[in-house]
Design a protein around this motif. Structure first.
Motif, mmCIF file in Angstrom:
data_model
loop_
_atom_site.group_PDB
_atom_site.id
_atom_site.type_symbol
_atom_site.label_atom_id
_atom_site.label_comp_id
_atom_site.label_asym_id
_atom_site.label_seq_id
_atom_site.Cartn_x
_atom_site.Cartn_y
_atom_site.Cartn_z
ATOM 1 N N ILE A 1 0.852 -1.197 0.000
ATOM 2 C CA ILE A 1 0.000 0.000 0.000
ATOM 3 C C ILE A 1 0.884 1.243 0.000
ATOM 4 O O ILE A 1 1.853 1.318 0.762
ATOM 5 N N ASP A 2 0.548 2.181 -0.848
ATOM 6 C CA ASP A 2 1.339 3.400 -0.980
ATOM 7 C C ASP A 2 0.383 4.587 -1.113
ATOM 8 O O ASP A 2 -0.434 4.631 -2.041
ATOM 9 N N MET A 3 0.486 5.521 -0.185
ATOM 10 C CA MET A 3 -0.360 6.709 -0.252
ATOM 11 C C MET A 3 0.053 7.551 -1.469
ATOM 12 O O MET A 3 1.229 7.642 -1.795
ATOM 13 N N ASP A 4 -0.920 8.159 -2.118
ATOM 14 C CA ASP A 4 -0.636 8.949 -3.325
ATOM 15 C C ASP A 4 -0.171 10.353 -2.943
ATOM 16 O O ASP A 4 -0.915 11.091 -2.292
ATOM 17 N N ALA A 5 1.034 10.713 -3.350
ATOM 18 C CA ALA A 5 1.600 12.052 -3.106
ATOM 19 C C ALA A 5 1.309 12.507 -1.675
ATOM 20 O O ALA A 5 0.829 13.621 -1.443
ATOM 21 N N PHE A 6 1.608 11.645 -0.726
ATOM 22 C CA PHE A 6 1.111 11.757 0.654
ATOM 23 C C PHE A 6 1.176 13.173 1.259
ATOM 24 O O PHE A 6 0.143 13.756 1.585
ATOM 25 N N LEU B 1 6.746 6.690 5.880
ATOM 26 C CA LEU B 1 5.489 7.098 6.499
ATOM 27 C C LEU B 1 4.290 6.743 5.633
ATOM 28 O O LEU B 1 3.192 6.594 6.121
ATOM 29 N N ASP B 2 4.496 6.606 4.323
ATOM 30 C CA ASP B 2 3.331 6.456 3.437
ATOM 31 C C ASP B 2 3.305 5.146 2.662
ATOM 32 O O ASP B 2 2.579 5.022 1.698
ATOM 33 N N GLU B 3 4.071 4.180 3.095
ATOM 34 C CA GLU B 3 4.190 2.955 2.300
ATOM 35 C C GLU B 3 4.399 1.766 3.222
ATOM 36 O O GLU B 3 5.171 1.860 4.165
ATOM 37 N N ASN C 1 -0.853 1.537 -11.418
ATOM 38 C CA ASN C 1 -2.080 2.336 -11.589
ATOM 39 C C ASN C 1 -2.215 3.433 -10.550
ATOM 40 O O ASN C 1 -3.234 3.580 -9.916
ATOM 41 N N LYS C 2 -1.149 4.197 -10.347
ATOM 42 C CA LYS C 2 -1.242 5.306 -9.405
ATOM 43 C C LYS C 2 -1.786 6.525 -10.134
ATOM 44 O O LYS C 2 -1.481 6.695 -11.305
ATOM 45 N N PRO C 3 -2.513 7.417 -9.497
ATOM 46 C CA PRO C 3 -3.022 7.316 -8.122
ATOM 47 C C PRO C 3 -4.336 6.536 -8.061
ATOM 48 O O PRO C 3 -4.965 6.302 -9.079
HETATM 49 MG MG LIG Z 1 3.581 7.447 -1.783
#
Ligand SMILES: [Mg+2]
Length: 356
Positions: free
Chosen positions: A7-12, A102-104, A157-159
């Protein structure tokens, strides 16, 4: 077969700022140092990425690419609380959570999937929904049977994407994948590979191993394993960490006590950041010094309460260092700082994520 989610937050950082400040929405936004400083971009909104701006790029270069971009300083402590809020959704699913930043994070959901009769894909979809509902932030997820494939899938397929690589689909997918998208292949390696007529996964997989090794050395084997989709690495949660720290071999022999202290303070900042990334607290601080004659010493201090702020260690670094600062200082070639006696302060039992 394992079930792994990446899981990876988009442009966190940028997404958080755009969420909290409507005036930043739909604008190229850069979280990081001002363009007239020597700092770098910590995060770029998707509007800024359209100009070719990416994280770790020098701020002045980002400014050149997009002069009307908005620059704002990061609020790391705040992002950390949101990261922890999000991570709380993972704990009811699995203790096997490996944060990369922090975002992954990687999650091994094999057990939950079996016992709850729910596919890893459904788990990922529900997690993305849950994250969006509670934070109004989007994330992307990749689902597969090992970490490498899950991470590559996530990037497709981000975001706000969800990509699944089943055992059946993985090999054909990797075969057509440009080599630049495989882990461990940067610009320099890609150049070498292109010269060998290796442009995508199938070329890498079918390349002559001896030939590849001649050009890339020991790494060749690993890269070919990747092209086969093999990755046996387990998801490593905080429980598997004994200590967290940094070591640095110096490019020169250090003999200046004040410089030694300065470097240790810098290293401590990085080591402490790693603790935060892994959502851990530590009660033991260890200094390691290796002299040019290869003699090595370590000095530790264990407190009854954790080191909360990076500056909490400064006092103890001074004290541990004091007996070693005999003059003249014996030349030093390696220094290290590590934290141990770890615990996870935010790992409390939570309500189930998907109440039945
Ligand atoms: Mg990210």
């Amino acid at each position: 077969m394992r079930k792994i989610i990446h899981i990876d937050m988009d442009a966190f950082y940028a997404a958080i700022e755009q969420r909290d400040h409507p005036q930043y929405r739909n604008h190229p936004l850069i979280v990081g140092g001002a363009p007239n400083t020597r700092s770098v971009v910590a995060a770029a909104s998707y509007e800024a990425r359209a100009y070719g701006i990416h994280s770790a790029m020098p701020s002045h270069q980002a400014h050149k690419l997009c002069p009307h971009a908005i620059f704002i300083p990061p609020r790391i402590a705040y992002y950390k609380t949101i990261s922890q809020q999000i991570r709380q959704f993972f704990y009811p699913i699995t203790p096997l959570i490996e944060p990369l930043s922090l975002d992954e994070a990687y999650l091994d959901v094999t057990h939950y999937s079996q016992t709850h009769h729910i596919s890893a894909t459904q788990i990922a979809r529900q997690l993305l929904e849950k994250i969006y509902q509670t934070t109004q932030l989007t994330a992307s997820a990749g689902v597969s049977y090992n970490k490498m494939l899950a991470k590559i899938a996530c990037e497709q397929n981000k975001p706000n994407g969800l990509t699944i690589l089943t055992p059946k689909k993985a090999q054909p997918f990797l075969d057509q994948l440009p080599i630049e998208q495989f882990p461990g292949i940067g610009q320099a390696t890609a150049k070498i590979l292109h010269r060998l007529e290796i442009h995508n996964g199938i070329h890498l997989r079918q390349a002559n191993p001896h030939n590849l090794q001649q050009h890339l050395g020991k790494r060749a084997l690993q890269l070919q394993q990747n092209a086969h989709g093999h990755d046996p690495r387990p998801v490593l949660s905080h429980r598997t960490h004994q200590s967290i720290g940094r070591e640095q071999t110096l490019s020169y022999n250090l003999t200046e006590p004040h410089r030694l202290y300065q470097l240790l303070i810098q290293q401590n900042q990085q080591a402490h950041n790693d603790l935060i990334t892994h959502n851990l607290q530590a009660r033991t601080l260890t200094l390691k010094i290796k002299y040019a004659d290869f003699q090595q010493i370590t000095r530790s201090k264990t407190l009854t309460t954790p080191f909360i702020h990076p500056t909490d260690a400064h006092h103890w670094i001074k004290i541990l260092l004091a007996p070693l600062l005999i003059s003249p200082l014996k030349p030093i070639r390696l220094i290290g700082i590590s934290y141990s006696t770890l615990n996870a302060p935010n790992l409390q039992p939570q309500l189930p994520l998907f109440p039945s």
